[in-house]
Structures are given as C-alpha cells and as structure tokens.
Design a protein around this motif. Structure first.
Motif, PDB file in Angstrom:
ATOM      1  N   GLY A  20       0.891  -1.162   0.006  1.00  0.00           N
ATOM      2  CA  GLY A  20       0.084  -0.060  -0.089  1.00  0.00           C
ATOM      3  C   GLY A  20       0.883   1.280   0.098  1.00  0.00           C
ATOM      4  O   GLY A  20       0.574   2.290  -0.660  1.00  0.00           O
ATOM      5  N   PHE A  21       1.945   1.244   0.681  1.00  0.00           N
ATOM      6  CA  PHE A  21       2.634   2.497   0.870  1.00  0.00           C
ATOM      7  C   PHE A  21       3.601   2.545  -0.388  1.00  0.00           C
ATOM      8  O   PHE A  21       3.899   3.635  -0.683  1.00  0.00           O
ATOM      9  N   LEU A  22       4.034   1.480  -0.872  1.00  0.00           N
ATOM     10  CA  LEU A  22       4.688   1.507  -2.148  1.00  0.00           C
ATOM     11  C   LEU A  22       3.809   2.171  -3.275  1.00  0.00           C
ATOM     12  O   LEU A  22       4.545   2.852  -4.242  1.00  0.00           O
ATOM     13  N   GLU A  23       2.736   1.809  -3.273  1.00  0.00           N
ATOM     14  CA  GLU A  23       1.721   2.172  -4.337  1.00  0.00           C
ATOM     15  C   GLU A  23       1.620   3.576  -4.124  1.00  0.00           C
ATOM     16  O   GLU A  23       1.671   4.299  -5.214  1.00  0.00           O
ATOM     17  N   GLY A  24       1.543   4.098  -3.016  1.00  0.00           N
ATOM     18  CA  GLY A  24       1.095   5.569  -2.598  1.00  0.00           C
ATOM     19  C   GLY A  24       2.495   6.362  -3.102  1.00  0.00           C
ATOM     20  O   GLY A  24       2.222   7.267  -3.766  1.00  0.00           O
ATOM     21  N   HIS A  52       2.382  16.424  -0.952  1.00  0.00           N
ATOM     22  CA  HIS A  52       3.987  16.205  -1.642  1.00  0.00           C
ATOM     23  C   HIS A  52       5.023  15.764  -0.604  1.00  0.00           C
ATOM     24  O   HIS A  52       5.860  14.718  -0.822  1.00  0.00           O
ATOM     25  N   GLY A  53       4.600  15.865   0.885  1.00  0.00           N
ATOM     26  CA  GLY A  53       5.275  15.068   1.899  1.00  0.00           C
ATOM     27  C   GLY A  53       5.167  13.776   1.903  1.00  0.00           C
ATOM     28  O   GLY A  53       6.063  12.884   2.491  1.00  0.00           O
ATOM     29  N   LEU A  54       3.951  13.083   1.486  1.00  0.00           N
ATOM     30  CA  LEU A  54       3.919  11.916   1.242  1.00  0.00           C
ATOM     31  C   LEU A  54       4.796  11.056   0.306  1.00  0.00           C
ATOM     32  O   LEU A  54       4.939  10.091   0.661  1.00  0.00           O
ATOM     33  N   LEU A  55       5.495  11.672  -0.652  1.00  0.00           N
ATOM     34  CA  LEU A  55       6.229  11.065  -1.451  1.00  0.00           C
ATOM     35  C   LEU A  55       7.646  10.775  -0.619  1.00  0.00           C
ATOM     36  O   LEU A  55       8.280  10.043  -1.097  1.00  0.00           O
ATOM     37  N   LEU A  56       7.729  11.485   0.475  1.00  0.00           N
ATOM     38  CA  LEU A  56       8.765  10.926   1.384  1.00  0.00           C
ATOM     39  C   LEU A  56       8.244   9.981   2.419  1.00  0.00           C
ATOM     40  O   LEU A  56       8.994   8.983   3.151  1.00  0.00           O
ATOM     41  N   LEU A  57       7.272  10.307   3.159  1.00  0.00           N
ATOM     42  CA  LEU A  57       6.493   9.643   4.163  1.00  0.00           C
ATOM     43  C   LEU A  57       6.092   8.248   3.783  1.00  0.00           C
ATOM     44  O   LEU A  57       6.174   7.440   4.679  1.00  0.00           O
ATOM     45  N   ASP A  58       5.375   8.130   2.571  1.00  0.00           N
ATOM     46  CA  ASP A  58       4.987   6.621   2.154  1.00  0.00           C
ATOM     47  C   ASP A  58       6.338   5.641   2.222  1.00  0.00           C
ATOM     48  O   ASP A  58       6.185   4.758   2.658  1.00  0.00           O
ATOM     49  N   PRO A  59       7.544   6.010   1.302  1.00  0.00           N
ATOM     50  CA  PRO A  59       8.401   5.066   1.518  1.00  0.00           C
ATOM     51  C   PRO A  59       9.238   4.993   2.834  1.00  0.00           C
ATOM     52  O   PRO A  59       9.483   3.841   3.101  1.00  0.00           O
ATOM     53  N   LEU A  60       9.123   5.887   3.795  1.00  0.00           N
ATOM     54  CA  LEU A  60       9.777   5.860   5.160  1.00  0.00           C
ATOM     55  C   LEU A  60       8.819   4.740   5.841  1.00  0.00           C
ATOM     56  O   LEU A  60       9.298   3.993   6.505  1.00  0.00           O
ATOM     57  N   ALA A  61       7.466   4.875   5.783  1.00  0.00           N
ATOM     58  CA  ALA A  61       6.689   4.044   6.512  1.00  0.00           C
ATOM     59  C   ALA A  61       6.927   2.533   5.796  1.00  0.00           C
ATOM     60  O   ALA A  61       6.999   1.555   6.534  1.00  0.00           O
ATOM     61  N   ALA A  62       7.044   2.344   4.390  1.00  0.00           N
ATOM     62  CA  ALA A  62       7.160   1.000   4.146  1.00  0.00           C
ATOM     63  C   ALA A  62       8.639   0.452   4.533  1.00  0.00           C
ATOM     64  O   ALA A  62       8.650  -0.591   5.166  1.00  0.00           O
ATOM     65  N   PRO A 110      -9.935   3.857  -2.526  1.00  0.00           N
ATOM     66  CA  PRO A 110      -8.894   2.928  -2.106  1.00  0.00           C
ATOM     67  C   PRO A 110      -8.170   3.445  -1.080  1.00  0.00           C
ATOM     68  O   PRO A 110      -7.540   2.831   0.050  1.00  0.00           O
ATOM     69  N   ILE A 111      -7.837   5.031  -0.976  1.00  0.00           N
ATOM     70  CA  ILE A 111      -7.159   5.391   0.077  1.00  0.00           C
ATOM     71  C   ILE A 111      -7.998   5.133   1.577  1.00  0.00           C
ATOM     72  O   ILE A 111      -7.312   4.882   2.625  1.00  0.00           O
ATOM     73  N   THR A 112      -9.288   5.432   1.328  1.00  0.00           N
ATOM     74  CA  THR A 112     -10.278   5.202   2.699  1.00  0.00           C
ATOM     75  C   THR A 112     -10.201   3.746   2.953  1.00  0.00           C
ATOM     76  O   THR A 112      -9.995   3.322   4.297  1.00  0.00           O
ATOM     77  N   LEU A 113     -10.171   2.832   1.986  1.00  0.00           N
ATOM     78  CA  LEU A 113     -10.167   1.432   2.487  1.00  0.00           C
ATOM     79  C   LEU A 113      -8.854   0.873   3.094  1.00  0.00           C
ATOM     80  O   LEU A 113      -8.653   0.202   4.074  1.00  0.00           O
ATOM     81  N   PHE A 114      -7.648   1.451   2.427  1.00  0.00           N
ATOM     82  CA  PHE A 114      -6.485   1.336   3.234  1.00  0.00           C
ATOM     83  C   PHE A 114      -6.151   2.016   4.534  1.00  0.00           C
ATOM     84  O   PHE A 114      -5.704   1.271   5.397  1.00  0.00           O
ATOM     85  N   ALA A 115      -6.792   2.944   4.732  1.00  0.00           N
ATOM     86  CA  ALA A 115      -6.611   3.600   6.158  1.00  0.00           C
ATOM     87  C   ALA A 115      -7.621   2.721   7.101  1.00  0.00           C
ATOM     88  O   ALA A 115      -7.186   2.576   8.262  1.00  0.00           O
ATOM     89  N   VAL A 116      -8.632   2.327   6.482  1.00  0.00           N
ATOM     90  CA  VAL A 116      -9.799   1.315   7.419  1.00  0.00           C
ATOM     91  C   VAL A 116      -8.823   0.188   7.824  1.00  0.00           C
ATOM     92  O   VAL A 116      -9.210  -0.496   8.889  1.00  0.00           O
ATOM     93  N   PHE A 117      -7.832  -0.538   7.014  1.00  0.00           N
ATOM     94  CA  PHE A 117      -7.105  -1.324   7.138  1.00  0.00           C
ATOM     95  C   PHE A 117      -5.966  -1.009   8.364  1.00  0.00           C
ATOM     96  O   PHE A 117      -5.664  -1.907   9.147  1.00  0.00           O
ATOM     97  N   VAL A 118      -5.468  -0.176   7.987  1.00  0.00           N
ATOM     98  CA  VAL A 118      -4.146   0.498   8.762  1.00  0.00           C
ATOM     99  C   VAL A 118      -4.491   0.925  10.036  1.00  0.00           C
ATOM    100  O   VAL A 118      -3.835   0.447  11.265  1.00  0.00           O
ATOM    101  N   LEU A 119      -5.136   1.852  10.152  1.00  0.00           N
ATOM    102  CA  LEU A 119      -5.523   2.383  11.604  1.00  0.00           C
ATOM    103  C   LEU A 119      -6.024   1.480  12.671  1.00  0.00           C
ATOM    104  O   LEU A 119      -5.257   1.417  13.770  1.00  0.00           O
ATOM    105  N   PRO A 120      -6.865   0.341  12.467  1.00  0.00           N
ATOM    106  CA  PRO A 120      -7.205  -0.551  13.463  1.00  0.00           C
ATOM    107  C   PRO A 120      -5.950  -1.590  13.722  1.00  0.00           C
ATOM    108  O   PRO A 120      -5.814  -2.266  14.800  1.00  0.00           O
TER     109      PRO A 120
END
Length: 146
Positions: A20-24, A52-62, A110-120
């Motif tokens: 998910g985060f690499l797709e983001g 724009h910050g997600l371009l750095l934060l997404d791969p950092l999370a992954a 898809p962003i909402t569905l991924f968040a519904v997976f990640v948050l819980p």
C-alpha cells in the motif's frame, strides 16, 4: 527475529502495509513528474504540502515496516489518517454532490479502504514487532495484572 519466524498474520499485515505505501509512493511520484510542483493545485496549500510530503513519508513507512521497526505501524497510521483527512477535505463537496464519485477504484475509495485497514491494525502490529511477533507476549496474564 527473521520475518519467516513471525506469525502469518504479522507477515501478511506487514506485506499489505508495504504494498500500500509503495503504491502510494508511486502515485505521488507520478503526480509530481506529470504535474510538477503544481500537481495538487486544486487543494489548499497545507493539503498540497501534505501530498508532496507523502512522497517521502510513504516510502519511509514502508521501509520501517520492512525493517520491522515498531514505530513503523504508528507512522503508517499517522500518515494514513492525514492522507484521508486531506483527501476528504478536497473531495467532500464532490462526494456530497455526486456520491457515486466515491465508488471509483481510484482516489478516495482505495485510500479510505487502506486507512480502514491500517488504523485498527497499527497498534497490534506495533506490539507484535516490538515483541518479536508474539502478540500474546505483550498481554500480561491475569496473575501478572494484579
């Protein structure tokens, strides 16, 4: 502890996070390459900066998940919460005017569905990564709780 030694649920959950985060990352990279710094010109400046910050934060999370860092799931949850809030802020009037716009397989759904997976799953995954994968090791027995 190696990934192969971790419970299946930990490996599967981590794999979904990484994909998910690499797709983001790819999506935000694509938007930057095709639209430049004004790729998110439709959004208010704070939301543009977030996207724009997600371009750095997404791969950092992954990367943190791949390296089994317990802080990875927490970063993932914060990133997804901010991403959903930003996207909802931008798309809310469209969703209210045309509710079927939310059902497209790109964008908010898809962003909402991924968040519904990640948050819980963020806290259980963090506990599992901190304990080497055994979530029961993080829960005190009734005797220890007294």
């Amino acid at each position: 502890m190696r990934w192969g030694d971790r419970p299946v649920w930990v490996r599967c959950t981590a794999a979904v996070y990484v994909v998910g985060f690499l797709e983001g990352t790819g999506a935000h990279g694509y938007f930057l390459v095709t639209g430049g710094l004004d790729a998110y010109g439709y959004a208010p400046l704070p939301v543009q900066l977030l996207f724009h910050g997600l371009l750095l934060l997404d791969p950092l999370a992954a990367l943190m998940i791949i390296r089994a860092r317990p802080g990875g799931p927490l970063l993932a949850a914060v990133v997804m919460f901010a991403d959903v809030v930003g996207n909802c802020h931008v798309a809310w009037s469209t969703v209210m005017t045309h509710p079927t716009a939310f059902l497209r397989p790109i964008g908010l759904l898809p962003i909402t569905l991924f968040a519904v997976f990640v948050l819980p799953t963020a806290f259980p995954l963090r506990r599992a990564l901190a304990s080497g994968g055994d979530i029961e090791a993080c829960v005190p027995s009734p005797a220890e709780a007294r």
